[in-house]
Design an enzyme around this catalytic site. Structure first.
Site, short mmCIF file in Angstrom:
data_model
loop_
_atom_site.label_atom_id
_atom_site.label_comp_id
_atom_site.label_asym_id
_atom_site.label_seq_id
_atom_site.Cartn_x
_atom_site.Cartn_y
_atom_site.Cartn_z
CG ASP A 491 -1.75 1.02 1.40
OD1 ASP A 491 -1.95 1.73 0.36
OD2 ASP A 491 -2.67 1.21 2.31
N GLY A 537 -5.34 3.48 -7.90
CA GLY A 537 -5.68 3.39 -9.11
C GLY A 537 -4.76 4.40 -9.71
CD1 TRP A 538 -4.23 8.04 -7.41
CD2 TRP A 538 -2.02 7.83 -6.25
NE1 TRP A 538 -4.22 8.41 -6.25
CE2 TRP A 538 -3.03 8.29 -5.47
CE3 TRP A 538 -0.77 7.54 -5.72
CZ2 TRP A 538 -2.88 9.00 -4.17
CZ3 TRP A 538 -0.47 8.12 -4.41
CH2 TRP A 538 -1.53 8.74 -3.58
CG ASP A 558 -9.34 2.91 1.62
OD1 ASP A 558 -8.72 2.88 0.86
OD2 ASP A 558 -8.91 2.85 2.95
#
Ligand code: GAL
Length: 744
Positions: A491, A537-538, A558
């Site tokens: 993450d 999703g960048w 999220d």
């Protein structure tokens, strides 16, 4: 980020403001910098202060960005006559919009609210920039100067980064019923049958009384089937609740309306019975998992045949390839195969009621991992940072005891908050006191054919401010191997600190780099570790996830257990992503929001209605999404188990062709998503995203769906064949028909 949250705050504001009477609103204030408590007084002379717009942060308005303390003063004259026009006269709401970061707010010199902590507070500075600032004052508070000048003084602390007030401006209004109370329905068993508890909560120290009307309504024609009225009161810290039997009929809904006695203002809530569609599984064995699985050569195999039916059950294979073992009692397949290839063999499962067989292929090859999307559990949506080894274990046991493992759920993944505050002297990552035995946990899972997952960040800190893997990637990958980890969620979070300082931070390469680095070390481990990217999703991660050998990538921020979140993430953000998913690499729209969730040690039932939950699971099946259950599995109820364990629905998610669904039709509130399947048929989800149920005739869309003639239509939730001559159904509000169609 800020803009997004602001949008949500505005929506909430409009909804609750329906009954409220605005006394004053403005975008303009007087402003000065500094930390001077004289500024709070009503009498302080601010004539020489500059003007400022409270809807934009101060650094956009000529205030140096490194300013820490700023004071806003807003003069207003509340009118007693305007108050008289309000039907409910209990509280005023002072709404400041949003404040970046900390505020101390005063009316005529007296404190009325505070959010976040200043550096001088115990525990030090703590930002709360994302919390909307709404402070309540009783209308009979003597500090309010009716029909005279009042001063609202806001002391704002920014932490030295850009800051100040922003949002929709400042307003003072008379609170409506929705501001001071809430009405909700939560599932409950009432005298042994399905029902709900209607709860009226007063949020403030005042009392609320009125009538609660409960109508059971047929959703198809709006006919009221039964109706009752009760007197209730709540408030002053007391919640009123009324238990109502609602049955389990999919065509009914309970509509609850509370009418406050004095004002006549109303609160409404609705409850859909948690009706079960999944037929009861046969008692004889039935294989529910895909007949394929893949591993890299030499990697330990951890796979469990998912077979429902009465226990005990015995598993047997007469042609098991050398190097593999099959546990006769639980169907766990283990061992290693060193050579690439396709190993096909037959497994039989036998119990007192009968026998079933599956011809199964184990693919061995460097690119054979994750042939179907992962199914399992993750601790985040339930326990958040309060996760412990015991909690993980109780969900893992429930995965077996409640039969979820019989339907293919196999990953047991610990999310954030397992890490100790410091590494060992040699840099090795250490677990905190909540996780006494990682290796033991891994061994237990593997002996049951289940798999073990963990979480970290490429940054120095994770999102929950625990230790990340920065500069220790190799060591961490090695630790994971030693515990028997099979899945890593990686993450981004704290990596922003490092990334912001990079010279090439604008480039795609700089986003890919940390993920490449960890992959290198994961690959060096002598076991398969499913690599799950999480960076919201960048940079269109779906376009390059495979490049870093990832097996899935989160496509959005999220998820949470509301229709708004499901709609935004599931429907709005997934269209067009189908080409990027397939065996080996999957789009991940985040974890499931069914069952008992809460992101903390306080769990509640998912706030999604029954139909929204059918929509959620149907869509995730169509999207070939990671199916990671996010609830406490030890508290699973029948509705949720049936939602998660419908073999025909799950078969869509696990279809070996691995083609993700895309949106084929968007017609007002109707959306149709379709997915081609390995057997040449098509999975179709017909969704009604509107607020009312409606009839939908599939024939209307045959052209758009490329259907000439229907040969068969199967309703997957109900597991029945439908009439091909009349493909028309009533689809409830936020509901779905999930179909498998054979068409020409
Ligand atoms: C978020 C992530 C969540 C959860 C959390 C842990 O960034 O999207 O799924 O892992 O961090 O702190």
């Amino acid at each position: 980020m800020k803009q997004k949250l602001l949008g949500l705050a505005l929506v909430a504001f409009t909804a609750s403001a329906a009954f409220s009477q605005t006394l004053f609103s403005t975008r303009e204030a007087k402003f000065a910098t500094g930390d001077n408590s004289d500024y709070k007084s009503a009498e302080y002379d601010d004539a020489s202060w500059r003007k400022i717009d409270v809807s934009r942060v101060w650094d956009n308005q000529g205030v140096p960005a490194d300013t820490r303390h700023g004071w806003y003063r807003i003069h207003f004259t509340p009118s007693k006559a305007d108050l008289g026009k309000a039907s409910l006269k209990q509280y005023l709401i002072v709404d400041l919009g949003t404040v970046d970061d900390v505020d101390r707010t005063y009316l005529n010199g007296k404190p009325i609210g505070a959010t976040g902590s200043l550096p001088s507070d115990e525990g030090g500075y703590r930002s709360q920039w994302y919390t909307p600032r709404r402070y309540f004052i009783p209308v009979d508070d003597k500090n309010i100067r009716w029909d005279k000048d009042n001063v609202l003084a806001v002391h704002c602390y920014s932490g030295g980064e850009p800051g100040g007030m922003f949002g929709q401006g400042v307003s003072v209004r008379v609170a409506g019923i929705a501001d001071i109370a809430s009405l909700s329905c939560v599932p409950a068993e009432v005298k042994g049958s399905p029902g709900c508890k209607v709860e009226l909560k007063g949020n403030l120290p005042s009392s609320i009384s009125g009538k609660l009307k409960l109508d059971l309504v047929d959703i198809r024609d709006g006919k009221v089937l039964s109706s009752t009225v009760r007197k209730i009161s709540a408030g002053n810290g007391k919640t009123a609740d009324v238990e109502v039997p609602v049955g389990d009929n999919e065509n009914t809904v309970l509509l609850a309306t509370f009418t406050e006695t004095k004002s006549g203002q109303e609160l409404k809530a609705r409850y859909e019975p948690r009706y079960i569609l999944t037929p009861v599984a046969p008692e004889a064995p039935r294989f529910n998992t895909a007949a394929v699985y893949g591993v890299r050569p030499g990697s330990p195999v951890h796979f469990r045949f998912g077979v429902s039916g009465v226990k005990p059950m015995t598993f047997l294979s007469k042609d098991l390839p050398e190097g593999l073992q099959l546990n006769a009692e639980n169907g766990a397949l283990s061992g290693r195969l060193m050579k690439d290839g396709e190993y096909t063999f037959t497994v039989t499962a036998k119990n007192a009621k009968g026998m079933a067989a599956q011809t199964f292929t184990l693919y061995v090859g460097d690119d054979k991992m994750a042939l179907t999307p992962p199914m399992g559990w993750n601790s985040w949506n339930c326990w958040g940072l309060s996760v412990t080894q015991d909690k993980v274990m109780s969900s893992a046991k429930a995965m077996i005891d409640k039969g979820l493992a019989d339907y293919g759920y196999s990953y047991v993944n610990i999310d954030d908050a397992w890490e100790a505050p410091e590494r060992a002297a040699d840099g090795t990552i250490v677990v905190n006191e909540k996780f006494p035995d990682m290796k033991g946990l891994g061994d237990w899972l593997h002996s049951n054919g289940l798999k073990f997952g963990i979480y970290s960040s490429p940054g120095d800190l994770t999102c929950g401010a625990y230790l990340g893997s920065l500069d220790h990637e190799k060591q961490d990958a090695e630790s994971y191997n030693s515990w028997g980890i099979d899945y890593l969620k990686y993450d981004w979070c704290g990596y922003s600190q490092k990334h912001n300082k990079e010279r090439d931070k604008e480039t795609l390469a700089s986003y890919i780099r940390p993920y490449m680095l960890m992959e290198k070390y994961l690959r060096e481990q002598p076991r398969d570790i499913f690599y799950s990217l999480c960076q919201y999703g960048w940079q269109d991660v779906w376009k390059w996830g495979r490049m870093v050998d990832a097996n899935s990538w989160r496509t959005t921020g999220d998820i949470t257990d509301t229709w708004g979140s499901l709609y935004e993430i599931g429907f709005n953000s997934q269209a067009g992503l189908a080409p990027y998913a397939g065996p080996g690499g999957w789009n991940d729209p985040d974890m499931l929001i069914v069952g008992k969730v809460g992101w903390s040690d306080k769990l509640r039932d998912s706030r999604l209605t029954a139909n929204e939950q059918y929509t959620h699971i149907s869509l995730w099946a169509l999207l070939a999404a990671n199916m990671l259950i996010g609830c406490d599995m030890s508290q699973l109820d029948d509705f949720t188990i049936n939602l998660l364990c419908n073999n025909e629905v799950n078969a869509i998610n696990q279809d070996v062709l691995g083609r993700q669904a895309d949106r084929a039709v968007e017609d007002g509130n109707i959306q149709i998503w379709t997915r081609p399947l390995a057997d040449g048929t098509m999975a179709i989800g017909v969704f009604n995203l509107g607020e009312e149920g409606m009839d939908v005739n599939l024939a209307k869309y045959f052209g758009q769906l490329g259907i000439g003639k229907l040969n068969s239509v199967r309703d997957l939730w109900r597991q029945t064949d439908l009439d091909t001559a009349n493909p028309s159904w009533f689809i409830p509000r936020h509901g779905v028909r999930l179909l498998k169609v054979n068409a020409e």
